[in-house]
Design an enzyme around this catalytic site. Structure first.
Site, PDB file in Angstrom:
ATOM      1  N   ASP A 312      46.526  44.394  30.057  1.00 59.77           N
ATOM      2  CA  ASP A 312      47.018  43.021  30.065  1.00 59.77           C
ATOM      3  C   ASP A 312      48.392  43.049  30.695  1.00 59.77           C
ATOM      4  O   ASP A 312      49.084  44.076  30.626  1.00 59.77           O
ATOM      5  CB  ASP A 312      47.142  42.461  28.642  1.00 59.77           C
ATOM      6  CG  ASP A 312      48.385  42.983  27.954  1.00 59.77           C
ATOM      7  OD1 ASP A 312      49.431  42.306  28.005  1.00 59.77           O
ATOM      8  OD2 ASP A 312      48.348  44.099  27.406  1.00 59.77           O
ATOM      9  N   CYS A 350      39.137  36.340  50.571  1.00 57.96           N
ATOM     10  CA  CYS A 350      39.314  36.185  49.122  1.00 57.96           C
ATOM     11  C   CYS A 350      38.375  35.077  48.634  1.00 57.96           C
ATOM     12  O   CYS A 350      38.266  34.022  49.255  1.00 57.96           O
ATOM     13  CB  CYS A 350      40.756  35.835  48.782  1.00 57.96           C
ATOM     14  SG  CYS A 350      41.021  35.524  47.008  1.00 57.96           S
ATOM     15  N   CYS A 352      38.635  33.292  45.881  1.00 57.43           N
ATOM     16  CA  CYS A 352      39.203  32.379  44.882  1.00 57.43           C
ATOM     17  C   CYS A 352      39.201  30.937  45.392  1.00 57.43           C
ATOM     18  O   CYS A 352      39.095  30.675  46.584  1.00 57.43           O
ATOM     19  CB  CYS A 352      40.612  32.818  44.485  1.00 57.43           C
ATOM     20  SG  CYS A 352      41.943  32.203  45.545  1.00 57.43           S
ATOM     21  N   CYS A 355      42.000  30.149  48.053  1.00 61.41           N
ATOM     22  CA  CYS A 355      41.782  30.646  49.413  1.00 61.41           C
ATOM     23  C   CYS A 355      40.587  29.959  50.085  1.00 61.41           C
ATOM     24  O   CYS A 355      40.503  29.936  51.316  1.00 61.41           O
ATOM     25  CB  CYS A 355      41.589  32.162  49.393  1.00 61.41           C
ATOM     26  SG  CYS A 355      43.113  33.047  49.012  1.00 61.41           S
ATOM     27  N   HIS A 381      44.918  32.312  42.400  1.00 59.94           N
ATOM     28  CA  HIS A 381      44.732  33.405  43.356  1.00 59.94           C
ATOM     29  C   HIS A 381      45.134  34.747  42.754  1.00 59.94           C
ATOM     30  O   HIS A 381      44.376  35.724  42.836  1.00 59.94           O
ATOM     31  CB  HIS A 381      45.526  33.163  44.644  1.00 59.94           C
ATOM     32  CG  HIS A 381      45.541  34.373  45.529  1.00 59.94           C
ATOM     33  ND1 HIS A 381      44.485  34.712  46.354  1.00 59.94           N
ATOM     34  CD2 HIS A 381      46.453  35.373  45.648  1.00 59.94           C
ATOM     35  CE1 HIS A 381      44.753  35.855  46.966  1.00 59.94           C
ATOM     36  NE2 HIS A 381      45.934  36.278  46.550  1.00 59.94           N
TER      37      HIS A 381
HETATM   38 ZN    ZN Z   1      42.637  33.877  46.910  1.00 60.70          ZN
END
Ligand code: ZN
Length: 427
Positions: A312, A350, A352, A355, A381
């Protein structure tokens, strides 16, 4: 584990088999201690190695639980210290526990509050993180008594501290910490420890370790009210080999179903690797290990190779809020003028949300305009990047390509100086 060591273990030994946790190792890194597995907890499975997203105030800053889940996150971390002070553990219990209060139905780990009570206050006063080079050329130096945090008073029974919110006085003991964590209701709770700083010398760290060990046995005794929570021990000992060995041997003898590696991890990443090399071979291999507060890309490979299963760190979200974004070529600072006309995503390829839809130039604009969407998109992201890097490392262990993946990934990540030298953000 030596058979005779069990005679010294506390009476709670049988509870290990009753722990609401199972951990199955599915693949190993050849010639190393690393492994991939599945940790099954009351609120579901966690495929390990895994990165837990940090939700300090019963929220992943600026994101909804669905967004956090959508990144690939399976488990999150909550902070007992912060939730005890605000809104209060009893209030969260009134709402049915932390899962229901914050709308997260997956596994949660709460820390004990030890890190915040001791180390955060100390770190704030002295500018010390989990890995810190304090006095170059002088090695680890003991802080003068006058430098000790004035807001924290420790004795063998517990610690009295002052709230950073309103100056009120509070007291944590092992029993109080376990009680708070039982009210919060996380799947995994952590024993209350004295977390020492890299500034503490050997004699002080040894005394603190002795207290941590006595407190660990008290936590085992206090861990009685709920049978849907697993209690992890926390190995301490700073950057001192003899103390880390002593602590690992102590915990290996106790019936904790899993372990955290806590405290100071030395002055640089070599120290961190050495601490893991001392500690992990002693801990029972069938139980999961969580390296607290570590989460830079280059740290994952060395820690996972040595046998860490859980991580974490606040770094991905904290960096995101400052416009520092991870890419496979290192971190970029999105606020820089060079991105003004850049119509490409943060990172090509990417997966995400950010992106998929937005350009670097747009993100730069949002940061300069002080828009809250900047924080959300940047956090999405960075968390996606980190969570999925650890998942990719897991996949490489399963298909036997860990070493190849590590070398190619780190070769690219560090090639342009994007990696962070020696300094790791901690909670
Ligand atoms: Zn991203």
């Amino acid at each position: 584990m030596p058979t005779d060591s069990l005679e010294n273990a506390p009476a709670a030994t049988t509870r290990r088999d009753e722990a609401p946790l199972s951990f199955a190792i599915e693949a190993r890194i050849p010639g190393a201690g690393g492994r991939a597995g599945t940790l099954t907890l009351p609120h579901g499975p966690v495929e390990t190695p895994a990165f837990m997203v940090v939700g300090t105030q019963a929220t992943i800053k600026s994101l909804t639980p669905e967004e956090v889940r959508g990144l690939g996150t399976q488990m999150i971390l909550g902070n007992a210290y912060h939730l005890y002070l605000r809104p209060g553990a009893a209030l969260i219990e009134e709402f049915g526990g932390l899962h229901k209060f914050m709308g997260w139905d997956g596994p949660i780990l709460t820390d004990s509050g030890g890190f915040q009570v001791f180390s955060l206050g100390f770190a704030l006063e002295h500018g010390v993180g989990k890995i810190a080079k304090i006095f170059p050329g002088e090695g680890s130096q003991a802080p003068k008594r006058a430098q000790r945090p004035k807001l924290t008073r420790i004795d063998d029974d517990g610690v009295t501290f002052t709230s950073h919110l309103d100056g009120s006085t509070h007291r944590f003991t092992p029993e109080v910490s376990i009680g708070i964590q039982q009210q919060l209701g996380a799947d995994v709770i952590v024993a209350f420890d004295e977390c020492t700083s890299p500034l503490h010398d050997h004699p002080y760290t040894a005394r603190a370790l002795d207290r941590t060990h006595r407190w660990a046995d008290r936590c085992l005794e206090a861990w009685t009210r709920r049978d849907d929570q697993a209690l992890f021990g926390i190995v301490q000992g700073g950057a001192y080999r003899d103390l880390r060995l002593q602590s690992a041997e102590f915990f290996a003898m106790r019936p904790f179903p899993g372990y955290c590696i806590g405290g100071s991890l030395g002055k640089d990443k070599d120290d961190m690797r050495a601490i893991l090399d001392w500690t992990l071979p002693i801990l029972p291999e069938e139980r999961p290990r969580h390296l607290l507060g570590i989460g830079e890309p280059e740290d994952f490979f060395s820690a996972i190779e040595r046998g860490i299963d859980l991580f974490d760190c606040v770094a991905p979200t904290r960096l995101a809020r400052h416009g520092a974004l991870y890419t496979a070529d290192g971190r970029l600072q999105i606020k820089a003028a060079r991105y003004t006309h850049d119509q490409g995503p943060i990172e090509e390829g990417c997966g995400c949300y950010t992106c998929q839809r937005f350009s670097r130039g747009y993100l730069r604009h949002l940061f300069h305009a002080g828009e809250t969407l900047a924080l959300r998109l940047a956090s999405l992201h960075n968390l996606y990047f980190i969570v999925n890097l650890v998942r990719a490392i897991r996949a490489s262990i399963l298909d036997g390509t860990f070493a190849t993946f590590r070398d190619s990934y780190l070769g690219r990540y560090t090639a342009k100086g994007g990696a962070t030298p020696g300094k790791t953000l901690s909670a």
